[in-house]
Write a protein that holds these residues in place. Structure first.
Motif, PDB file in Angstrom:
ATOM      1  N   ILE A  91       0.844  -1.205   0.000  1.00  0.00           N
ATOM      2  CA  ILE A  91       0.000   0.000   0.000  1.00  0.00           C
ATOM      3  C   ILE A  91       0.874   1.248   0.000  1.00  0.00           C
ATOM      4  O   ILE A  91       1.761   1.390   0.852  1.00  0.00           O
ATOM      5  CB  ILE A  91      -0.887   0.027   1.265  1.00  0.00           C
ATOM      6  CG1 ILE A  91      -1.719  -1.270   1.336  1.00  0.00           C
ATOM      7  CG2 ILE A  91      -1.810   1.239   1.262  1.00  0.00           C
ATOM      8  CD1 ILE A  91      -2.283  -1.530   2.705  1.00  0.00           C
ATOM      9  N   SER A 102      17.190  14.531  -6.908  1.00  0.00           N
ATOM     10  CA  SER A 102      18.068  15.688  -6.664  1.00  0.00           C
ATOM     11  C   SER A 102      19.276  15.635  -7.605  1.00  0.00           C
ATOM     12  O   SER A 102      20.233  16.386  -7.403  1.00  0.00           O
ATOM     13  CB  SER A 102      18.532  15.696  -5.199  1.00  0.00           C
ATOM     14  OG  SER A 102      19.094  14.455  -4.841  1.00  0.00           O
ATOM     15  N   ALA A 136       1.015   5.651  -0.406  1.00  0.00           N
ATOM     16  CA  ALA A 136       0.260   6.906  -0.393  1.00  0.00           C
ATOM     17  C   ALA A 136       0.420   7.687  -1.691  1.00  0.00           C
ATOM     18  O   ALA A 136      -0.437   8.500  -2.044  1.00  0.00           O
ATOM     19  CB  ALA A 136       0.725   7.759   0.783  1.00  0.00           C
ATOM     20  N   GLU A 137       1.513   7.432  -2.418  1.00  0.00           N
ATOM     21  CA  GLU A 137       1.755   8.207  -3.645  1.00  0.00           C
ATOM     22  C   GLU A 137       0.994   7.574  -4.822  1.00  0.00           C
ATOM     23  O   GLU A 137       0.712   6.381  -4.814  1.00  0.00           O
ATOM     24  CB  GLU A 137       3.260   8.270  -3.939  1.00  0.00           C
ATOM     25  CG  GLU A 137       4.021   9.043  -2.874  1.00  0.00           C
ATOM     26  CD  GLU A 137       5.495   9.168  -3.192  1.00  0.00           C
ATOM     27  OE1 GLU A 137       5.837   9.881  -4.144  1.00  0.00           O
ATOM     28  OE2 GLU A 137       6.309   8.551  -2.482  1.00  0.00           O
ATOM     29  N   ASP A 156      14.131   3.815   5.926  1.00  0.00           N
ATOM     30  CA  ASP A 156      14.358   5.085   6.622  1.00  0.00           C
ATOM     31  C   ASP A 156      13.612   5.191   7.962  1.00  0.00           C
ATOM     32  O   ASP A 156      14.051   5.897   8.861  1.00  0.00           O
ATOM     33  CB  ASP A 156      13.838   6.262   5.767  1.00  0.00           C
ATOM     34  CG  ASP A 156      14.827   6.693   4.699  1.00  0.00           C
ATOM     35  OD1 ASP A 156      15.816   5.983   4.469  1.00  0.00           O
ATOM     36  OD2 ASP A 156      14.571   7.753   4.083  1.00  0.00           O
ATOM     37  N   ARG A 183      14.393   7.375  -5.378  1.00  0.00           N
ATOM     38  CA  ARG A 183      14.424   8.807  -5.060  1.00  0.00           C
ATOM     39  C   ARG A 183      15.736   9.503  -5.418  1.00  0.00           C
ATOM     40  O   ARG A 183      15.722  10.712  -5.690  1.00  0.00           O
ATOM     41  CB  ARG A 183      14.160   9.025  -3.568  1.00  0.00           C
ATOM     42  CG  ARG A 183      12.734   8.826  -3.244  1.00  0.00           C
ATOM     43  CD  ARG A 183      12.389   8.864  -1.765  1.00  0.00           C
ATOM     44  NE  ARG A 183      11.208   8.034  -1.619  1.00  0.00           N
ATOM     45  CZ  ARG A 183       9.984   8.461  -1.863  1.00  0.00           C
ATOM     46  NH1 ARG A 183       9.758   9.714  -2.168  1.00  0.00           N
ATOM     47  NH2 ARG A 183       8.958   7.635  -1.780  1.00  0.00           N
TER      48      ARG A 183
HETATM   49  P1  FAD Z   1      10.737   5.767   0.783  1.00  0.00           P
HETATM   50  O1  FAD Z   1      11.449   5.386  -0.462  1.00  0.00           O
HETATM   51  O2  FAD Z   1      10.629   7.201   1.120  1.00  0.00           O
HETATM   52  O3  FAD Z   1       9.262   5.146   0.698  1.00  0.00           O
HETATM   53  C1  FAD Z   1       8.314   5.316   1.729  1.00  0.00           C
HETATM   54  C2  FAD Z   1       6.956   5.344   1.086  1.00  0.00           C
HETATM   55  O4  FAD Z   1       5.974   5.118   2.103  1.00  0.00           O
HETATM   56  C3  FAD Z   1       6.597   6.678   0.459  1.00  0.00           C
HETATM   57  O5  FAD Z   1       6.197   6.502  -0.868  1.00  0.00           O
HETATM   58  C4  FAD Z   1       5.461   7.197   1.324  1.00  0.00           C
HETATM   59  O6  FAD Z   1       4.520   7.953   0.597  1.00  0.00           O
HETATM   60  C5  FAD Z   1       4.848   5.907   1.813  1.00  0.00           C
HETATM   61  N1  FAD Z   1       4.037   6.052   3.035  1.00  0.00           N
HETATM   62  C6  FAD Z   1       4.394   6.701   4.188  1.00  0.00           C
HETATM   63  N2  FAD Z   1       3.390   6.630   5.089  1.00  0.00           N
HETATM   64  C7  FAD Z   1       2.384   5.923   4.503  1.00  0.00           C
HETATM   65  C8  FAD Z   1       1.078   5.527   4.935  1.00  0.00           C
HETATM   66  N3  FAD Z   1       0.616   5.824   6.145  1.00  0.00           N
HETATM   67  N4  FAD Z   1       0.311   4.821   4.052  1.00  0.00           N
HETATM   68  C9  FAD Z   1       0.788   4.498   2.821  1.00  0.00           C
HETATM   69  N5  FAD Z   1       2.002   4.851   2.381  1.00  0.00           N
HETATM   70  C10 FAD Z   1       2.785   5.550   3.207  1.00  0.00           C
HETATM   71  N6  FAD Z   1      20.153   7.329  -0.789  1.00  0.00           N
HETATM   72  C11 FAD Z   1      21.327   6.845  -1.287  1.00  0.00           C
HETATM   73  O7  FAD Z   1      21.760   5.762  -0.871  1.00  0.00           O
HETATM   74  N7  FAD Z   1      22.034   7.544  -2.247  1.00  0.00           N
HETATM   75  C12 FAD Z   1      21.592   8.730  -2.731  1.00  0.00           C
HETATM   76  O8  FAD Z   1      22.253   9.328  -3.582  1.00  0.00           O
HETATM   77  C13 FAD Z   1      20.370   9.250  -2.246  1.00  0.00           C
HETATM   78  N8  FAD Z   1      19.853  10.404  -2.753  1.00  0.00           N
HETATM   79  C14 FAD Z   1      18.625  10.833  -2.337  1.00  0.00           C
HETATM   80  C15 FAD Z   1      18.069  11.962  -2.914  1.00  0.00           C
HETATM   81  C16 FAD Z   1      16.807  12.405  -2.516  1.00  0.00           C
HETATM   82  C17 FAD Z   1      16.211  13.630  -3.156  1.00  0.00           C
HETATM   83  C18 FAD Z   1      16.089  11.712  -1.499  1.00  0.00           C
HETATM   84  C19 FAD Z   1      14.733  12.195  -1.066  1.00  0.00           C
HETATM   85  C20 FAD Z   1      16.637  10.586  -0.927  1.00  0.00           C
HETATM   86  C21 FAD Z   1      17.902  10.125  -1.327  1.00  0.00           C
HETATM   87  N9  FAD Z   1      18.468   8.985  -0.780  1.00  0.00           N
HETATM   88  C22 FAD Z   1      19.669   8.510  -1.254  1.00  0.00           C
HETATM   89  C23 FAD Z   1      17.800   8.278   0.322  1.00  0.00           C
HETATM   90  C24 FAD Z   1      16.960   7.103  -0.187  1.00  0.00           C
HETATM   91  O9  FAD Z   1      16.201   7.459  -1.303  1.00  0.00           O
HETATM   92  C25 FAD Z   1      16.075   6.635   0.962  1.00  0.00           C
HETATM   93  O10 FAD Z   1      16.917   6.244   2.019  1.00  0.00           O
HETATM   94  C26 FAD Z   1      15.171   5.495   0.526  1.00  0.00           C
HETATM   95  O11 FAD Z   1      14.250   5.901  -0.453  1.00  0.00           O
HETATM   96  C27 FAD Z   1      14.431   4.950   1.734  1.00  0.00           C
HETATM   97  O12 FAD Z   1      13.517   3.986   1.316  1.00  0.00           O
HETATM   98  P2  FAD Z   1      12.181   3.730   2.156  1.00  0.00           P
HETATM   99  O13 FAD Z   1      11.445   2.668   1.435  1.00  0.00           O
HETATM  100  O14 FAD Z   1      12.516   3.564   3.575  1.00  0.00           O
HETATM  101  O15 FAD Z   1      11.384   5.093   2.060  1.00  0.00           O
END
Ligand code: FAD
Length: 403
Positions: free
Chosen positions: A32, A46, A34-35, A276, A42
């Motif tokens: 599931i 940037s 949210a986007e 994260d 990601r």
């Molecule tokens: P995310 O990829 O953020 O996914 C979490 C998802 O959960 C989101 O889509 C959110 O909408 C969804 N969500 C949250 N709450 C809810 C809810 N209640 N119901 C449904 N959905 C929900 N890392 C590197 O290693 N190298 C890099 O060069 C690097 N550059 C980056 C540049 C940018 C601009 C950003 C923003 C991040 C960067 N990162 C980089 C970090 C990396 O992208 C993150 O560490 C990684 O995406 C984490 O993955 P995740 O699945 O934990 O979170």
């Protein structure tokens, strides 16, 4: 049939569901997000995507039909609003309830924003967390316009590089004494400061933002040293906070994000977390990493443990950043370092080696993929060459792997 539900369709969520199927889980999987778009990477937001060098479809981690082909139910544009851990159900923004047998939280993080009291809510003030943010700010990147970047971490610096390459006037303020202070040694800060200055970026360290000014839309900024700037827009890159709101309804323990044990299990036996949003035990503390490598590796461990295995998460951290023509690659974690040694391979290729006493902890390699790879393998093998060997230009670095 067992039903595994994953909340958060980002890097970790996509890795988790893929690993479940790869490991032979044949129950029901629901992911599931949210986007409104399928899980995507990601980092380009940037970098190449913000620069306009990458199409949106190339950001997607898997083609959208991959989920159906693998019998994974994907709910997009759907937020989970609460978890009832006793009944093992979740409530979706659509009003629907879903039961789960095992639940994983991969909800990522939120960018810290500036308070409205100092102009954080003015139009023209952006964060870079998701696709919508990058798309909203893209039209602002016109040559000659003036952007103020608040925060000299990797995201702020990458945005500065994109803006400078596109011909904008760029001012970057960093409240700490130096850019990258939270994450890197002074040697690495010096390297990137020099790189940005060479490209015309005005970097101001030990200077914070007092307030943004403007009526409805931002038009100026006052800095803590009293300087007043006229700006066209601002980008805020002052860190993130783990997305842990759902833990309240579920009553989960928080400690630097959603606290998990070495298996990725939260304080509830049937709820797991990765990426994260999640912290894990590391050298006596709850560590949280904000990187693609961590999101993938931790999610893949959690997938196996949701299936009843007991695989510990042992992080092998790696990270990268692209700024102009420089590729920075980082291996290991420099937490607690007490010395840094420099190995110069060429004029623009250098690596910084972090030690604590005699232990090699981490390597920052700038335009030096070979030494990055050697450093990564040394760290993963628990090998720590003497610093004098690292700094000696005559050392055959590859031979250290065999030592
Ligand atoms: P995310 O990829 O953020 O996914 C979490 C998802 O959960 C989101 O889509 C959110 O909408 C969804 N969500 C949250 N709450 C809810 C809810 N209640 N119901 C449904 N959905 C929900 N890392 C590197 O290693 N190298 C890099 O060069 C690097 N550059 C980056 C540049 C940018 C601009 C950003 C923003 C991040 C960067 N990162 C980089 C970090 C990396 O992208 C993150 O560490 C990684 O995406 C984490 O993955 P995740 O699945 O934990 O979170």
């Amino acid at each position: 049939m067992a039903h595994f539900v994953v909340i958060g369709a980002g890097q970790a969520g996509a890795s988790l569901v893929a690993k479940l199927r790869a490991e032979g889980f044949d129950g029901q999987i629901t992911l599931i997000g949210a986007e409104p778009v399928p899980p995507y990477q990601r980092p380009p937001l940037s970098k190449a995507y913000l620069l306009g060098d990458m199409e949106q479809a190339r950001l997607y981690l898997r083609p959208q039909d991959w989920y159906a082909q693998n019998d994974i139910t994907l709910h997009l544009d759907t937020r989970v609003v609460s978890i009832d851990a006793t009944r093992k159900t979740i409530l979706l923004s659509s009003g629907e309830n879903l039961n789960y047998d095992e639940l994983a939280l991969t909800t990522g993080s939120h960018p810290r924003m500036l308070p409205a009291a100092i102009g954080g809510n003015l139009n023209g003030v952006y964060a870079v967390r998701d696709l919508k943010d990058a798309d909203a700010m893209a039209p602002e990147f016109g040559p000659g316009r003036h952007v103020l970047i608040i925060g000299g971490g990797y995201i702020g610096l990458e945005a500065a590089a994109v803006a400078a390459k596109k011909g904008l006037k760029v001012t970057l303020v960093e409240m700490a004494d130096r850019i990258l202070q939270r994450v890197a040694a002074p040697e690495t800060s010096d390297f990137f400061r020099a790189l940005h200055v060479k490209h015309g970026v005005d970097i101001r360290e030990a200077v914070g933002l007092e307030r943004l000014t403007g009526v409805e839309r931002v038009t100026g900024a006052v800095l803590t040293d009293g300087t007043e700037l006229e700006i066209d827009f601002a980008i805020v890159g002052v860190g993130i906070t783990p997305a842990s709101i759902l833990t309240e309804s579920a009553g989960l323990t928080l400690d630097n994000g959603i606290a998990t044990d070495e298996f990725g299990r939260t304080s509830d036996a049937h709820i797991w977390a990765a990426g994260d949003c999640a912290s894990f035990p590391y050298r006596g503390q709850q560590m949280r990493l904000e990187s693609v490598g961590n999101a993938i590796d931790q999610a893949e461990i959690v997938a196996q443990n949701m299936m009843g295995r007991s695989v510990s998460y042992l992080p092998k951290p790696w990270f990268w950043s692209d700024q102009y023509d420089c590729k920075l690659q980082i291996a290991g974690l420099n937490v607690g370092y007490d010395a840094v040694y420099v190995r110069k391979t060429a004029d623009d290729a250098v690596s910084h080696w972090y030690y604590r006493e005699d232990e090699l902890l981490a390597v920052d390699a700038m335009n030096d993929p070979r030494n990055y790879m050697i450093g990564k393998r040394l760290i993963e093998a628990g090998k720590s060459p003497a610093p004098s060997v690292i700094t000696d230009p005559a050392t055959d670095m590859k031979a250290l792997l065999r030592a």
